[in-house]
Scaffold this motif. Structure first.
Motif, PDB file in Angstrom:
ATOM      1  N   THR A  34       0.835  -1.210   0.000  1.00 16.19           N
ATOM      2  CA  THR A  34       0.000   0.000   0.000  1.00 16.19           C
ATOM      3  C   THR A  34       0.865   1.253   0.000  1.00 16.19           C
ATOM      4  OG1 THR A  34      -1.627  -1.240   1.282  1.00 16.19           O
ATOM      5  CG2 THR A  34      -1.883   1.156   1.243  1.00 16.19           C
ATOM      6  N   ILE A  35       1.912   1.228   0.821  1.00 18.71           N
ATOM      7  CA  ILE A  35       2.784   2.402   0.926  1.00 18.71           C
ATOM      8  C   ILE A  35       3.539   2.625  -0.382  1.00 18.71           C
ATOM      9  CG2 ILE A  35       4.820   3.348   2.108  1.00 18.71           C
ATOM     10  CD1 ILE A  35       3.766   2.080   4.689  1.00 18.71           C
ATOM     11  N   ALA A  36       3.986   1.516  -0.998  1.00 20.63           N
ATOM     12  CA  ALA A  36       4.721   1.637  -2.264  1.00 20.63           C
ATOM     13  C   ALA A  36       3.836   2.289  -3.331  1.00 20.63           C
ATOM     14  CB  ALA A  36       5.209   0.265  -2.727  1.00 20.63           C
ATOM     15  N   GLU A  37       2.585   1.885  -3.395  1.00 19.13           N
ATOM     16  CA  GLU A  37       1.646   2.473  -4.364  1.00 19.13           C
ATOM     17  C   GLU A  37       1.455   3.968  -4.115  1.00 19.13           C
ATOM     18  OE1 GLU A  37      -1.914   0.117  -4.293  1.00 19.13           O
ATOM     19  OE2 GLU A  37      -0.890  -1.524  -5.333  1.00 19.13           O
TER      20      GLU A  37
ATOM     21  N   ASP B  60       2.659   7.258  -6.585  1.00 21.26           N
ATOM     22  CA  ASP B  60       1.611   8.116  -7.146  1.00 21.26           C
ATOM     23  C   ASP B  60       1.937   9.586  -6.843  1.00 21.26           C
ATOM     24  OD1 ASP B  60      -0.625   9.480  -7.862  1.00 21.26           O
ATOM     25  OD2 ASP B  60      -2.045   8.102  -6.891  1.00 21.26           O
ATOM     26  N   GLU B  61       2.406  10.287  -7.864  1.00 14.26           N
ATOM     27  CA  GLU B  61       2.859  11.665  -7.654  1.00 14.26           C
ATOM     28  C   GLU B  61       1.732  12.601  -7.258  1.00 14.26           C
ATOM     29  OE1 GLU B  61       5.069  13.253 -10.894  1.00 14.26           O
ATOM     30  OE2 GLU B  61       6.556  11.641 -10.852  1.00 14.26           O
ATOM     31  N   THR B  62       0.501  12.200  -7.578  1.00  7.90           N
ATOM     32  CA  THR B  62      -0.645  13.080  -7.296  1.00  7.90           C
ATOM     33  C   THR B  62      -1.021  13.100  -5.813  1.00  7.90           C
ATOM     34  OG1 THR B  62      -2.287  11.342  -7.608  1.00  7.90           O
ATOM     35  CG2 THR B  62      -1.583  12.545  -9.582  1.00  7.90           C
TER      36      THR B  62
ATOM     37  N   THR C   2       9.768   5.462  -9.458  1.00 12.20           N
ATOM     38  CA  THR C   2       8.811   4.507 -10.024  1.00 12.20           C
ATOM     39  C   THR C   2       8.415   3.483  -8.964  1.00 12.20           C
ATOM     40  OG1 THR C   2      10.547   2.995 -10.680  1.00 12.20           O
ATOM     41  CG2 THR C   2       9.921   4.695 -12.265  1.00 12.20           C
ATOM     42  N   LYS C   3       7.276   2.844  -9.174  1.00  9.62           N
ATOM     43  CA  LYS C   3       6.833   1.848  -8.188  1.00  9.62           C
ATOM     44  C   LYS C   3       7.852   0.712  -8.090  1.00  9.62           C
ATOM     45  CE  LYS C   3       3.248  -1.117  -6.478  1.00  9.62           C
ATOM     46  NZ  LYS C   3       2.074  -1.932  -6.732  1.00  9.62           N
ATOM     47  N   ALA C   4       8.368   0.269  -9.240  1.00 15.41           N
ATOM     48  CA  ALA C   4       9.332  -0.835  -9.237  1.00 15.41           C
ATOM     49  C   ALA C   4      10.559  -0.480  -8.398  1.00 15.41           C
ATOM     50  CB  ALA C   4       9.749  -1.161 -10.671  1.00 15.41           C
TER      51      ALA C   4
ATOM     52  N   ILE D  34      10.752   1.803  -6.056  1.00 14.92           N
ATOM     53  CA  ILE D  34      10.367   1.955  -4.647  1.00 14.92           C
ATOM     54  C   ILE D  34      10.250   0.585  -3.969  1.00 14.92           C
ATOM     55  CG2 ILE D  34       8.478   2.695  -3.125  1.00 14.92           C
ATOM     56  CD1 ILE D  34       8.030   5.010  -5.198  1.00 14.92           C
ATOM     57  N   VAL D  35       9.598  -0.342  -4.686  1.00 13.50           N
ATOM     58  CA  VAL D  35       9.447  -1.695  -4.133  1.00 13.50           C
ATOM     59  C   VAL D  35      10.827  -2.305  -3.880  1.00 13.50           C
ATOM     60  CG1 VAL D  35       8.736  -4.059  -4.712  1.00 13.50           C
ATOM     61  CG2 VAL D  35       7.142  -2.164  -5.046  1.00 13.50           C
ATOM     62  N   GLU D  36      11.747  -2.077  -4.812  1.00 12.24           N
ATOM     63  CA  GLU D  36      13.101  -2.599  -4.660  1.00 12.24           C
ATOM     64  C   GLU D  36      13.786  -1.966  -3.449  1.00 12.24           C
ATOM     65  OE1 GLU D  36      15.632  -2.025  -8.128  1.00 12.24           O
ATOM     66  OE2 GLU D  36      17.373  -2.508  -6.876  1.00 12.24           O
ATOM     67  N   SER D  37      13.634  -0.644  -3.316  1.00 16.91           N
ATOM     68  CA  SER D  37      14.226   0.050  -2.167  1.00 16.91           C
ATOM     69  C   SER D  37      13.703  -0.513  -0.850  1.00 16.91           C
ATOM     70  CB  SER D  37      13.895   1.544  -2.208  1.00 16.91           C
ATOM     71  OG  SER D  37      14.492   2.146  -3.301  1.00 16.91           O
ATOM     72  N   ILE D  38      12.378  -0.670  -0.792  1.00 19.45           N
ATOM     73  CA  ILE D  38      11.761  -1.164   0.445  1.00 19.45           C
ATOM     74  C   ILE D  38      12.274  -2.566   0.748  1.00 19.45           C
ATOM     75  CG2 ILE D  38       9.594  -1.844   1.552  1.00 19.45           C
ATOM     76  CD1 ILE D  38       8.212   0.400  -0.037  1.00 19.45           C
TER      77      ILE D  38
END
Lengths: 537, 537
Positions: free
Chosen positions: A171-174, A178-180, A236-238, A240-244
């Motif tokens: 949820t947090i990654a999404e 989302d820049e908005t 990007t989500k990808a 961010i997911v990798e970072s997390i």
């Protein structure tokens, strides 16, 4: 020095550096029990006697396996103190410096791993009467994960909690991708799940956005707000997911490294490949393997192999002092308990080498703290040095012994064999190897003495020395000495050579397969007991 | 008051007299562990979870037996503290006086009986964080023999030592019977056997002749000389042998009586037949049976029978507070943990009876010592009195209740039934019996509540109350209430009567065999869960 969670990190750093520079390490453990009781009529965990084992009719291999199984059962008890004493040769003062540590160790529940262990009433009373501080132990004992537990955790255990947190991270990654959106309000959860989220936000996300509890329709929710640090997670989500995922991995690694705790000490000793010395150390080594490494294997052969791999150089001072080595005369005829042999090696003929306690280790200077692991480890290392030196002196190795020239006038055997030793400890190790006293673990018996050779690769797995009632007697060597696997020396028969020499001052090479009683007489008559006596382990 | 070996004898005397005069006793134990781990891939005595049991597809009887087997396995852990709080009605002050004792108990080796017990790391840390003094426990904990161990010892164990001493006694008897001899010099023995002889001469013979060590041919021997006290043993050999045998028996009796130790407390409570109260007490009772009486039997039925015989009156306050009894309203909807219910019964509507701590028992007056057995026992008895009183008030028993007249205006039920109660505790016990809350042990569950009825003799062995997520819900009574064996009341269906009454103010006799949900609605909707949920014990 007592070591608990309070000072463990500092001591670990200091100890690692000390081990790297040291000559050898002596070790001793205290346990919550010794012999697991056989099931009896009056309850599974009570026994009216420790049960004398009867090995009659067994082959040597069967007997060894049977003894091993008793040792293995004893690893259901817990190690509560580990004494580690580090000995270092000081060339200037021509003496050894001993630095003893007394570790309190106690397992703590970690990510659902929660140990069960046995205690034996009599042993607990024994520890208590020897001033074991159980409150300190349970409150501040250093915890640990063994290798097996670590592997289990690294496999990635899935619990309701980890699944829940994985969903939150998604949820947090999404939200971050989302820049908005600049604000995320998580759904309402109970206090326990909010705690889990807050912990993950602190640990994994390192608080890299603003978070607070807010009340939405009279329910508490967690509100996240992006800030300048958020962008470090990626765009990007990808990414961010990798970072997390990376951050989560790092956090888990850190937690597991911390949870490994006391095992870091054992691992460092093992990887140093330094000589490890103990007194009657088979159970200590078995317990160290079981508690800090992995459950003992079913077969004794496998255990020996594992142990030898982990600690390639081992000396058991109980094996040395029980060996009736000719250089000892009758010194140990009064018994080979650690405190007794420690007193013995304070006096003639055991005067060298000089051994001093490290400055600051005053606890043991004028106080005998018998059965405190740190003190017992110190005594053990002390006994090793004094007895090994005595054997070196008698075996002759004049140029390299700590004492300089030997006065025995015997052939300098190590030189003869082409062994070059630069430090006193190397002289001792090589001499003990030649004498067949390296990697030989004592196996307790009533009036008997068995030893377990880690170097054995042949048919016979155990040596038996049968003692008469006065704890002296005749040695019956059933095993042969195989090719030495470490330095290529053929150690075969050296023990017999040395002892034969003691009678006539000359060496007699002989076949060690011949029973020892044919060629070796000590000053106590053989009393004609059975070859394989009954004894308890 | 903490009780250890230091003050046990004094406390035992005082406590026995207090029990004889008291109204009831509350009890609580602390353990070294709770759930024995199943064997897992990572070691026999470690587990990654406590293992949720799955009872799906079992009959009620099978499920109960399965739950019992888990409880039985838990008795491999040790009881380390027993809290005993004695409550006595003071007619003058119209209040109850509570006298709590906090016993430290720890087994000690005795004549070769040497217990092994399990510990669970997490539970040890829990005890430590709740200020358990492990040093005090192991050094000064009161030891004990259970009935089984006592029987075993009284059977006359033959060891090498007892055989040796029997031979010495025989020699001494012959010497004493021979008028021509005044001196006996025993053969030479080593120091251990001389110690055994000296001990027997002191203990059994009560030093009734002169004895000394003498040196004969450079060996130490024991010399006995007749004196004026010797003749008290008798003149003929037969008489002397009889005297010695009697004296030896007396000494052994005395030693065993002393070794029984803490079990004297449990035995006295049992023989008093007084009401015993606990909170979530099934494990406590199982542990008391196993540690202080005998190993638990294989079948749950047998266990219930034994327990009921030993303690004919039992109340579990967890059963009471989890019962959703109409007199409680929503008081316990926040949870039924002991500390929570203790706080709840401090306030409306639970204001009576008045309960005071005995003068001198100041330890708990202003200090909550949660999870110290003595304090937990005190809280438990307190909760019992307040909740039982509340039920009595609502059930109506005006003339005999501690508060005098009930204000509920309900029918004085006990009188209707011809029960005569002279003390408040009798009113409470009879009311709880009628309400089906006597001798009902709570069985732990996740979102569910099972209770084990000790009075059951019929087909069904267990009652199930299924709770929804908020820990409230609907009761499904599967058992029938059999003929009450103690006072001849037929308790059948009284619970249903009482609860039906709460809805309409009148009693409706109904057949308790009918499912409870047909006739009883509480103010929480039945959420339609399966009848037999999964839960962990």
């Amino acid at each position: 020095m007592d070591v608990t969670t309070d000072n463990f990190q500092d001591v670990l750093k200091e100890l690692k550096s000390l081990i790297d520079k040291c000559d050898f390490i002596s070790i001793d453990c205290e346990f919550t029990g010794l012999d697991e009781a056989p099931a009896t009529a009056i309850g599974t965990l009570r026994s009216a006697s420790s049960g004398m084992a009867n090995y009659t009719g067994m082959t040597a291999e069967e007997e060894l396996q049977s003894r091993y199984e008793k040792i293995k059962a004893s690893t259901m008890f817990l190690v509560v103190q580990v004494g580690i004493c580090v000995f270092t040769w000081n060339a200037q003062t021509r003496s050894f410096i001993a630095t003893p540590y007394n570790f309190y160790v106690f397992p703590r529940e970690f990510k659902g791993l929660d140990r069960r262990f046995l205690c034996q009433a009599k042993c607990m009373s024994f520890l208590s009467s020897n001033h074991m501080d159980f409150n300190k132990l349970i409150k501040s004992g250093i915890s640990y994960l063994n290798k097996q537990e670590e592997e289990y955790l690294r496999e990635g255990i899935t619990t309701k909690e980890t699944e829940f947190i994985a969903g939150i991270r998604e949820t947090i990654a999404e939200f971050l991708a989302d820049e908005t959106r600049s604000i995320l309000i998580l759904p309402q959860y109970d206090s326990y799940h909010r705690m889990l989220i807050h912990r993950d936000l602190s640990e994994t996300f390192d608080d890299c956005f603003k978070k607070e509890n807010v009340t939405v329709e009279r329910e508490v929710c967690i509100k996240l707000q992006k800030n300048e640090r958020t962008s470090s997670l990626g765009q990007t989500k990808a990414k961010i997911v990798e970072s997390i995922s990376n951050m989560a991995q790092k956090v888990e690694d850190k937690q597991i490294q911390a949870a490994i705790g006391f095992r870091h000490v054992i691992d460092h000793i093992s990887s140093s490949k330094k000589l490890v010395v103990g007194h009657n150390m088979l159970l200590d080594m078995a317990q160290i393997e079981a508690q800090f490494c992995r459950d003992l294997p079913a077969s004794c052969e496998e255990f020996k192999k594992n142990l030898h791999e982990r600690f390639p150089l081992i000396v058991d001072t109980k094996s040395i002092t029980s060996s009736d080595h000719p250089s000892f005369g009758l010194s140990f005829s009064g018994g080979t308990r650690l405190d007794a042999v420690f007193r013995t090696v304070m006096h003639d003929p055991f005067k060298k080498p000089i051994i001093s306690l490290q400055d600051g280790c005053d606890k043991y200077k004028n106080n005998a703290q018998l059965h405190e692991a740190g003190y017992d480890a110190y005594m053990t290392g002390f006994v090793f040095l004094r007895t090994a030196q005595q054997i070196v002196m008698k075996s002759g190795s004049p140029s390299n012994s700590p004492q300089g020239k030997s006065s025995t006038g015997l052939t300098p055997r190590l030189k003869d064999l082409g062994v070059s030793c630069s430090r006193p400890i190397d002289v001792m190790i090589e001499t003990l190897r030649m004498e067949g006293l390296l990697n030989k673990l004592y196996i307790m018996g009533g009036h008997s003495f068995h030893s377990l050779s880690l170097d054995d690769g042949g048919d016979e797995k155990m040596e038996t020395c049968q003692k008469d009632g006065s704890n002296m007697g005749q040695m019956a060597v059933n095993s042969e000495y195989p090719q030495d696997s470490v330095n290529g020396n053929n150690g075969k028969g050296l023990w017999q050579i040395a002892t034969s020499r003691s009678r006539n001052g000359k060496f007699h090479a002989r076949d060690s397969r011949r029973p020892r009683q044919d060629s070796f007489e000590v000053n106590h008559a053989h009393k004609g007991q059975e070859k394989r006596p009954r004894m308890s382990v």
